[in-house]
Design a protein around this motif. Structure first.
Motif, mmCIF file in Angstrom:
data_model
loop_
_atom_site.group_PDB
_atom_site.id
_atom_site.type_symbol
_atom_site.label_atom_id
_atom_site.label_comp_id
_atom_site.label_asym_id
_atom_site.label_seq_id
_atom_site.Cartn_x
_atom_site.Cartn_y
_atom_site.Cartn_z
ATOM 1 N N TYR A 23 34.227 47.945 86.679
ATOM 2 C CA TYR A 23 34.575 47.493 85.327
ATOM 3 C C TYR A 23 33.502 47.867 84.310
ATOM 4 O O TYR A 23 33.812 48.127 83.141
ATOM 5 C CB TYR A 23 34.853 45.990 85.328
ATOM 6 N N ASP A 24 32.230 47.899 84.727
ATOM 7 C CA ASP A 24 31.186 48.360 83.817
ATOM 8 C C ASP A 24 31.470 49.787 83.364
ATOM 9 O O ASP A 24 31.288 50.136 82.186
ATOM 10 C CB ASP A 24 29.821 48.301 84.501
ATOM 11 N N SER A 25 31.909 50.623 84.297
ATOM 12 C CA SER A 25 32.202 52.023 83.945
ATOM 13 C C SER A 25 33.472 52.138 83.103
ATOM 14 O O SER A 25 33.622 53.075 82.321
ATOM 15 C CB SER A 25 32.343 52.868 85.214
ATOM 16 N N LEU A 26 34.359 51.167 83.258
ATOM 17 C CA LEU A 26 35.650 51.205 82.560
ATOM 18 C C LEU A 26 35.556 50.658 81.139
ATOM 19 O O LEU A 26 36.053 51.268 80.186
ATOM 20 C CB LEU A 26 36.690 50.404 83.357
ATOM 21 N N ILE A 27 34.907 49.496 80.982
ATOM 22 C CA ILE A 27 34.917 48.816 79.679
ATOM 23 C C ILE A 27 33.521 48.452 79.182
ATOM 24 O O ILE A 27 33.390 47.871 78.103
ATOM 25 C CB ILE A 27 35.795 47.537 79.724
ATOM 26 N N GLY A 28 32.493 48.773 79.951
ATOM 27 C CA GLY A 28 31.127 48.443 79.549
ATOM 28 C C GLY A 28 30.711 47.072 80.057
ATOM 29 O O GLY A 28 31.541 46.187 80.271
ATOM 30 N N GLU A 29 29.418 46.906 80.241
ATOM 31 C CA GLU A 29 28.900 45.678 80.853
ATOM 32 C C GLU A 29 29.194 44.433 80.016
ATOM 33 O O GLU A 29 29.557 43.381 80.549
ATOM 34 C CB GLU A 29 27.394 45.811 81.090
ATOM 35 N N THR A 30 29.059 44.541 78.708
ATOM 36 C CA THR A 30 29.250 43.357 77.857
ATOM 37 C C THR A 30 30.682 42.831 77.952
ATOM 38 O O THR A 30 30.898 41.627 78.146
ATOM 39 C CB THR A 30 28.904 43.697 76.396
ATOM 40 N N ARG A 31 31.646 43.731 77.827
ATOM 41 C CA ARG A 31 33.050 43.299 77.918
ATOM 42 C C ARG A 31 33.398 42.861 79.342
ATOM 43 O O ARG A 31 34.189 41.944 79.528
ATOM 44 C CB ARG A 31 33.987 44.415 77.456
ATOM 45 N N ARG A 32 32.817 43.524 80.321
ATOM 46 C CA ARG A 32 33.077 43.112 81.707
ATOM 47 C C ARG A 32 32.604 41.675 81.944
ATOM 48 O O ARG A 32 33.314 40.873 82.557
ATOM 49 C CB ARG A 32 32.372 44.064 82.678
ATOM 50 N N PHE A 36 35.048 38.636 83.179
ATOM 51 C CA PHE A 36 34.849 37.881 84.414
ATOM 52 C C PHE A 36 34.546 36.415 84.131
ATOM 53 O O PHE A 36 34.773 35.563 84.988
ATOM 54 C CB PHE A 36 33.736 38.522 85.247
ATOM 55 N N GLU A 37 34.025 36.125 82.934
ATOM 56 C CA GLU A 37 33.801 34.727 82.545
ATOM 57 C C GLU A 37 35.112 34.023 82.229
ATOM 58 O O GLU A 37 35.310 32.858 82.585
ATOM 59 C CB GLU A 37 32.885 34.685 81.312
ATOM 60 N N GLU A 38 36.014 34.730 81.578
ATOM 61 C CA GLU A 38 37.270 34.126 81.137
ATOM 62 C C GLU A 38 38.357 34.131 82.207
ATOM 63 O O GLU A 38 39.237 33.259 82.200
ATOM 64 C CB GLU A 38 37.793 34.864 79.899
ATOM 65 N N VAL A 39 38.317 35.100 83.102
ATOM 66 C CA VAL A 39 39.409 35.309 84.057
ATOM 67 C C VAL A 39 38.855 35.256 85.482
ATOM 68 O O VAL A 39 37.891 35.956 85.797
ATOM 69 C CB VAL A 39 40.096 36.673 83.818
ATOM 70 N N ASP A 40 39.482 34.442 86.322
ATOM 71 C CA ASP A 40 38.991 34.274 87.696
ATOM 72 C C ASP A 40 39.553 35.369 88.605
ATOM 73 O O ASP A 40 40.380 35.117 89.481
ATOM 74 C CB ASP A 40 39.364 32.887 88.221
ATOM 75 N N LYS A 64 49.066 35.748 82.355
ATOM 76 C CA LYS A 64 48.451 34.513 81.863
ATOM 77 C C LYS A 64 47.345 34.798 80.845
ATOM 78 O O LYS A 64 46.938 33.901 80.105
ATOM 79 C CB LYS A 64 47.851 33.713 83.033
ATOM 80 N N HIS A 65 46.845 36.026 80.844
ATOM 81 C CA HIS A 65 45.731 36.389 79.952
ATOM 82 C C HIS A 65 46.095 37.672 79.210
ATOM 83 O O HIS A 65 45.549 38.751 79.492
ATOM 84 C CB HIS A 65 44.447 36.593 80.771
ATOM 85 N N PRO A 66 47.009 37.586 78.256
ATOM 86 C CA PRO A 66 47.503 38.806 77.591
ATOM 87 C C PRO A 66 46.412 39.615 76.898
ATOM 88 O O PRO A 66 46.532 40.835 76.792
ATOM 89 C CB PRO A 66 48.535 38.266 76.592
ATOM 90 N N ASP A 67 45.347 38.950 76.445
ATOM 91 C CA ASP A 67 44.276 39.689 75.777
ATOM 92 C C ASP A 67 43.531 40.621 76.733
ATOM 93 O O ASP A 67 42.881 41.580 76.303
ATOM 94 C CB ASP A 67 43.269 38.720 75.138
ATOM 95 N N TRP A 68 43.628 40.323 78.016
ATOM 96 C CA TRP A 68 42.939 41.117 79.033
ATOM 97 C C TRP A 68 43.930 41.775 80.003
ATOM 98 O O TRP A 68 43.524 42.283 81.058
ATOM 99 C CB TRP A 68 41.989 40.237 79.848
ATOM 100 N N ALA A 69 45.181 41.787 79.663
ATOM 101 C CA ALA A 69 46.215 42.194 80.631
ATOM 102 C C ALA A 69 45.970 43.577 81.231
ATOM 103 O O ALA A 69 46.066 43.776 82.448
ATOM 104 C CB ALA A 69 47.597 42.134 79.989
ATOM 105 N N GLY A 70 45.657 44.544 80.383
ATOM 106 C CA GLY A 70 45.443 45.901 80.881
ATOM 107 C C GLY A 70 44.275 45.977 81.829
ATOM 108 O O GLY A 70 44.351 46.628 82.887
ATOM 109 N N GLU A 71 43.197 45.303 81.469
ATOM 110 C CA GLU A 71 42.008 45.314 82.318
ATOM 111 C C GLU A 71 42.281 44.627 83.653
ATOM 112 O O GLU A 71 41.842 45.100 84.709
ATOM 113 C CB GLU A 71 40.843 44.626 81.607
#
Length: 206
Positions: A23-32, A36-40, A64-71
């Motif tokens: 996920y770091d390579s996909l979306i960057g460490e900050t967004r990852r 991971f904090e918001e979604v289990d 359940k988490h549409p803001d993160w659905a793609g990820e």
């Protein structure tokens, strides 16, 4: 009683398992970290290891988490990229033991569908004498039940088994049952343990 069989965990022992790195390579460490904090994701994956359906579980979590659905869906769609690459020295040790005629078993928390994917990509995962997979058994490490399943399924006494795993709690659960154990940190120290136990020569363990 001497060791008569060796038990391997799979993730972080025979193949790398690094979702955070993917996920770091996909979306960057900050967004990852935010994801991971918001979604289990790890909790959902553990339920897959317990036997829940893989795609349905991940896609339901995405809903359940549409803001993160793609990820989130990447956990299913790109799963093999998180479970890669193989750890070559560990694979050599597995094969060296089998060449010596020493029974080798897998004991792993793994989903039913993901195990099939992994076996397709990594043929050595078909080379165990027996594989004890959590989703098939509906039990996960470090619960005592999964260790008991291996003992019953192989007919081995606990003290005959040498088990390596990267998680201390899984090692502790095995040791409580009387298994001999090795906390995996790198293939070289695992190789040294196999040599020390007289299971492989130094040359065979390279």
């Amino acid at each position: 009683m001497p060791i008569t069989a060796v038990v391997f965990d799979i993730g972080r022992v025979l193949i790398e398992w690094e979702p955070e790195r993917f996920y770091d390579s996909l979306i960057g460490e900050t967004r990852r970290k935010a994801l991971f904090e918001e979604v289990d994701l790890h909790g959902t994956n553990l339920n897959v290891d317990r036997g829940d359906p893989f795609r349905d579980s991940i896609y339901a979590l995405a809903d359940k988490h549409p803001d993160w659905a793609g990820e989130i869906r990447h956990w299913h769609d790109s799963w093999i990229k998180m479970a890669s690459p193989e750890i070559p020295h560990s694979v050599r040790l597995l094969r060296a033991l089998r060449t010596k005629g020493i029974p080798v078993y897998a004991l792993s928390n793994f989903g039913a569908e993901t195990f099939v994917i992994a076996q397709t990509v990594y043929p050595f995962l078909r080379e165990f004498d027996q594989a004890f997979v959590s989703a098939h058994l509906r039990a996960i490490k470090p619960d005592a039940e999964i260790y008991a399943e291996l003992e019953a399924g192989t007919g081995r006494r606990p003290e005959e088994l040498l088990f390596t795993d990267d998680r201390p709690e899984n090692i502790t659960a095995a040791a409580i049952r009387g298994w001999q154990t090795h906390l995996f940190d790198q293939p070289e120290t695992w190789a040294a343990r196999l040599v020390a136990e007289g299971l492989l020569t130094e040359e065979e363990a390279r």
